[in-house]
Enzyme design. Sequence first.
Site, PDB file in Angstrom:
ATOM      1  N   GLN A 125       0.851  -1.183   0.000  1.00 26.78           N
ATOM      2  CA  GLN A 125       0.000   0.000   0.000  1.00 26.78           C
ATOM      3  C   GLN A 125       0.898   1.249   0.000  1.00 26.78           C
ATOM      4  O   GLN A 125       1.771   1.356   0.854  1.00 26.78           O
ATOM      5  CB  GLN A 125      -0.871  -0.038   1.251  1.00 26.78           C
ATOM      6  CG  GLN A 125      -1.736   1.183   1.457  1.00 26.78           C
ATOM      7  CD  GLN A 125      -2.734   0.977   2.589  1.00 26.78           C
ATOM      8  OE1 GLN A 125      -3.926   0.926   2.377  1.00 26.78           O
ATOM      9  NE2 GLN A 125      -2.225   0.841   3.794  1.00 26.78           N
ATOM     10  N   GLY A 126       0.658   2.161  -0.923  1.00 29.05           N
ATOM     11  CA  GLY A 126       1.512   3.354  -1.027  1.00 29.05           C
ATOM     12  C   GLY A 126       0.719   4.632  -0.856  1.00 29.05           C
ATOM     13  O   GLY A 126       0.338   5.254  -1.842  1.00 29.05           O
ATOM     14  N   SER A 128       1.444   6.870   2.343  1.00 27.66           N
ATOM     15  CA  SER A 128       2.252   7.847   3.086  1.00 27.66           C
ATOM     16  C   SER A 128       3.415   8.370   2.255  1.00 27.66           C
ATOM     17  O   SER A 128       4.013   7.649   1.452  1.00 27.66           O
ATOM     18  CB  SER A 128       2.819   7.200   4.347  1.00 27.66           C
ATOM     19  OG  SER A 128       1.801   6.634   5.115  1.00 27.66           O
ATOM     20  N   GLU A 243     -10.374  -0.976   6.438  1.00 22.39           N
ATOM     21  CA  GLU A 243      -9.160  -1.226   7.221  1.00 22.39           C
ATOM     22  C   GLU A 243      -9.441  -1.052   8.710  1.00 22.39           C
ATOM     23  O   GLU A 243      -9.141  -1.913   9.523  1.00 22.39           O
ATOM     24  CB  GLU A 243      -8.062  -0.255   6.755  1.00 22.39           C
ATOM     25  CG  GLU A 243      -6.714  -0.492   7.406  1.00 22.39           C
ATOM     26  CD  GLU A 243      -5.617   0.399   6.802  1.00 22.39           C
ATOM     27  OE1 GLU A 243      -5.953   1.479   6.288  1.00 22.39           O
ATOM     28  OE2 GLU A 243      -4.446   0.000   6.867  1.00 22.39           O
ATOM     29  N   ASN A 371      -3.988   7.043  16.279  1.00 26.08           N
ATOM     30  CA  ASN A 371      -5.153   7.116  17.174  1.00 26.08           C
ATOM     31  C   ASN A 371      -5.538   8.560  17.499  1.00 26.08           C
ATOM     32  O   ASN A 371      -6.706   8.848  17.766  1.00 26.08           O
ATOM     33  CB  ASN A 371      -4.884   6.303  18.443  1.00 26.08           C
ATOM     34  CG  ASN A 371      -5.004   4.807  18.164  1.00 26.08           C
ATOM     35  OD1 ASN A 371      -5.149   4.404  16.999  1.00 26.08           O
ATOM     36  ND2 ASN A 371      -4.965   3.990  19.202  1.00 26.08           N
ATOM     37  N   GLU A 372      -4.535   9.478  17.438  1.00 22.43           N
ATOM     38  CA  GLU A 372      -4.884  10.895  17.664  1.00 22.43           C
ATOM     39  C   GLU A 372      -5.819  11.365  16.539  1.00 22.43           C
ATOM     40  O   GLU A 372      -6.811  12.065  16.785  1.00 22.43           O
ATOM     41  CB  GLU A 372      -3.618  11.785  17.682  1.00 22.43           C
ATOM     42  CG  GLU A 372      -2.737  11.611  18.912  1.00 22.43           C
ATOM     43  CD  GLU A 372      -1.857  10.365  18.843  1.00 22.43           C
ATOM     44  OE1 GLU A 372      -1.660   9.810  17.741  1.00 22.43           O
ATOM     45  OE2 GLU A 372      -1.373   9.924  19.906  1.00 22.43           O
TER      46      GLU A 372
HETATM   47  C1  LIG Z   1       3.819  -0.750  11.163  1.00 20.94           C
HETATM   48  C2  LIG Z   1       3.439   0.330  10.195  1.00 20.94           C
HETATM   49  C3  LIG Z   1       3.027  -0.014   8.926  1.00 20.94           C
HETATM   50  C4  LIG Z   1       2.690   0.986   8.000  1.00 20.94           C
HETATM   51  N1  LIG Z   1       2.329   0.600   6.738  1.00 20.94           N
HETATM   52  C5  LIG Z   1       2.049   1.548   5.805  1.00 20.94           C
HETATM   53  C6  LIG Z   1       1.749   1.165   4.451  1.00 20.94           C
HETATM   54  O1  LIG Z   1       1.737  -0.010   4.107  1.00 20.94           O
HETATM   55  N2  LIG Z   1       1.502   2.147   3.563  1.00 20.94           N
HETATM   56  C7  LIG Z   1       1.504   3.469   3.898  1.00 20.94           C
HETATM   57  O2  LIG Z   1       1.254   4.299   3.038  1.00 20.94           O
HETATM   58  N3  LIG Z   1       1.807   3.869   5.183  1.00 20.94           N
HETATM   59  C8  LIG Z   1       2.068   2.932   6.136  1.00 20.94           C
HETATM   60  N4  LIG Z   1       2.396   3.306   7.427  1.00 20.94           N
HETATM   61  C9  LIG Z   1       2.519   4.740   7.741  1.00 20.94           C
HETATM   62  C10 LIG Z   1       1.403   5.274   8.598  1.00 20.94           C
HETATM   63  O3  LIG Z   1       0.200   5.352   7.864  1.00 20.94           O
HETATM   64  C11 LIG Z   1       1.866   6.655   9.102  1.00 20.94           C
HETATM   65  O4  LIG Z   1       2.967   6.441   9.957  1.00 20.94           O
HETATM   66  C12 LIG Z   1       0.769   7.374   9.864  1.00 20.94           C
HETATM   67  O5  LIG Z   1      -0.264   7.751   8.998  1.00 20.94           O
HETATM   68  C13 LIG Z   1       1.318   8.639  10.579  1.00 20.94           C
HETATM   69  O6  LIG Z   1       2.001   9.454   9.685  1.00 20.94           O
HETATM   70  P1  LIG Z   1       3.471   9.980  10.029  1.00 20.94           P
HETATM   71  O7  LIG Z   1       4.314   8.800  10.380  1.00 20.94           O
HETATM   72  O8  LIG Z   1       3.913  10.839   8.896  1.00 20.94           O
HETATM   73  O9  LIG Z   1       3.338  10.846  11.366  1.00 20.94           O
HETATM   74  P2  LIG Z   1       2.815  12.348  11.464  1.00 20.94           P
HETATM   75  O10 LIG Z   1       1.620  12.531  10.611  1.00 20.94           O
HETATM   76  O11 LIG Z   1       3.979  13.257  11.246  1.00 20.94           O
HETATM   77  O12 LIG Z   1       2.363  12.418  12.983  1.00 20.94           O
HETATM   78  C14 LIG Z   1       3.302  12.532  14.068  1.00 20.94           C
HETATM   79  C15 LIG Z   1       2.496  12.632  15.364  1.00 20.94           C
HETATM   80  O13 LIG Z   1       1.675  13.824  15.355  1.00 20.94           O
HETATM   81  C16 LIG Z   1       0.306  13.464  15.579  1.00 20.94           C
HETATM   82  N5  LIG Z   1      -0.556  14.325  14.760  1.00 20.94           N
HETATM   83  C17 LIG Z   1      -0.393  14.658  13.458  1.00 20.94           C
HETATM   84  N6  LIG Z   1      -1.402  15.442  13.038  1.00 20.94           N
HETATM   85  C18 LIG Z   1      -2.250  15.593  14.094  1.00 20.94           C
HETATM   86  C19 LIG Z   1      -3.499  16.276  14.285  1.00 20.94           C
HETATM   87  N7  LIG Z   1      -4.075  16.960  13.300  1.00 20.94           N
HETATM   88  N8  LIG Z   1      -4.098  16.196  15.508  1.00 20.94           N
HETATM   89  C20 LIG Z   1      -3.520  15.479  16.518  1.00 20.94           C
HETATM   90  N9  LIG Z   1      -2.341  14.828  16.394  1.00 20.94           N
HETATM   91  C21 LIG Z   1      -1.714  14.879  15.211  1.00 20.94           C
HETATM   92  C22 LIG Z   1       0.188  12.017  15.126  1.00 20.94           C
HETATM   93  O14 LIG Z   1      -0.895  11.356  15.736  1.00 20.94           O
HETATM   94  C23 LIG Z   1       1.539  11.429  15.550  1.00 20.94           C
HETATM   95  O15 LIG Z   1       1.495  11.101  16.919  1.00 20.94           O
HETATM   96  C24 LIG Z   1       2.734   2.347   8.371  1.00 20.94           C
HETATM   97  C25 LIG Z   1       3.132   2.695   9.667  1.00 20.94           C
HETATM   98  C26 LIG Z   1       3.491   1.715  10.577  1.00 20.94           C
HETATM   99  C27 LIG Z   1       3.926   2.107  11.950  1.00 20.94           C
END
Ligand SMILES: Cc1cc2nc3c(=O)[nH]c(=O)nc-3n(C[C@H](O)[C@H](O)[C@H](O)COP(=O)(O)OP(=O)(O)OC[C@H]3O[C@@H](n4cnc5c(N)ncnc54)[C@H](O)[C@@H]3O)c2cc1C
Length: 388
Positions: A125-126, A128, A243, A371-372
């Site tokens: 899945q792409g 992020s 999902e 979860n946020e």
């Molecule tokens: C095990 C695992 C598998 C994954 N697999 C995939 C995959 O297959 N394909 C894919 O595309 N992605 C995948 N991901 C990525 C995942 O979807 C992202 O990590 C997630 O959406 C958070 O984005 P980020 O890491 O950029 O964190 P950020 O968006 O930068 O967030 C950082 C922190 O800030 C908080 N935050 C951000 N915005 C807000 C807001 N508006 N209000 C409150 N809090 C906020 C977040 O909750 C988090 O705690 C995977 C992640 C993990 C851990």
Amino acid sequence: MDLNYTVEQIEFREEVRAWLADNVPSTPLESFDTKAGFEAHREWERTLASGNWGMVTWPTEYGGRGCDLIQWLIFEEEYYRAGAPLRVNQNGIFLLGPTLMEFGTPEQKARFLPAMASGEEIWAQGWSEPNAGSDMAAIRCRADRDGDDYVINGQKIWSTRAVYADWVFGLFRTDPSSERHRGLSKILLPLNSKGITVRPIPQLNGLPGFAEIFFDDVRVPVENVLGGEGEGWNIAMATAGFERGLMLRSPARFQQASKRLVELYRRNEEDVVDPAIEEAVLRCYMDAEAYALSTYQTASRLAAGGSIGAEASCNKIFWSQLDLQIHDTALQLLGARGEIEPETDEDKALLGNWLDGFLFAQSGPIYAGTNEIQRNIIAERVLGMPRK
Ligand SMILES: Cc1cc2nc3c(=O)[nH]c(=O)nc-3n(C[C@H](O)[C@H](O)[C@H](O)COP(=O)(O)OP(=O)(O)OC[C@H]3O[C@@H](n4cnc5c(N)ncnc54)[C@H](O)[C@@H]3O)c2cc1C
């Protein structure tokens, strides 16, 4: 509400149980985050497909059995009870599959679903990107139209199992002048396309469980768009609903883990001095059962023509926290022994795979939308609270 199973459902359960008893590998497969383990899991998918068990809810012409969601839940219960291997194609069968079923053209369904059910094509899945995680509408990866193709440039990140997978589905900006959630399209493409570079990223256990994907003038035919150009955001929200709300983490996973937790407690009962641990074990067991009942309710609602809405976010918070709670309690029961990665068969029998599960459980509150973010959705869309 009638909570009893019908005769047909009982017979279905017996059929699943008998097939799994004959076919589940007697020793656990190597992790699918290694090359050898990935191929062993693909082989298992082929075995499942040989009995038409690849995805039981799909029509038979796509490799399924035409089952309803209650039968799917029964299948999952038996699957986890039998200790069958994790599904290496879960991005395909649980996320893309239902979306294809709803939005795909007949040609797309015929092209992609059977190969997905048989494990011939395993999906990543792409979504992020380095600057588009929680804020998915900030996606910048571009797909520019050029004749009958799109030309893709940009980068994706955290793509689970992309290191060894065959195909990726993702969101790309097909309208270069668009902003935020407009102008995005969901595109399906092979990971061996010219111009794609996949760079592994190690997870907490050191294995390359996810990857960065770089796109450098990658050409994809326009018929690989799912659900129409510019419709990507709506389609992605439907995938996210499956999902978070139903398919990615079926209750059987947690029911089985909580039963193993009860067994672990019984084996260590004499050493437990803190009554809070006993209570935590009980709470995990009850929560897993409550999650199962709530999922049966969701499945019944869908069968009656309902849909999955913003309440899927409550579900996602519940199962990810339950997973943390189960594994945290297990490690408390094991004490210092729980911090050792079991190597010998004797250790494995004694310690199980709790440490591995504990490390993976830490990611539950992050993947599938943090979860946020789920709490924001609940506040705004379920409770109707103001954005600020
Ligand atoms: C095990 C695992 C598998 C994954 N697999 C995939 C995959 O297959 N394909 C894919 O595309 N992605 C995948 N991901 C990525 C995942 O979807 C992202 O990590 C997630 O959406 C958070 O984005 P980020 O890491 O950029 O964190 P950020 O968006 O930068 O967030 C950082 C922190 O800030 C908080 N935050 C951000 N915005 C807000 C807001 N508006 N209000 C409150 N809090 C906020 C977040 O909750 C988090 O705690 C995977 C992640 C993990 C851990």
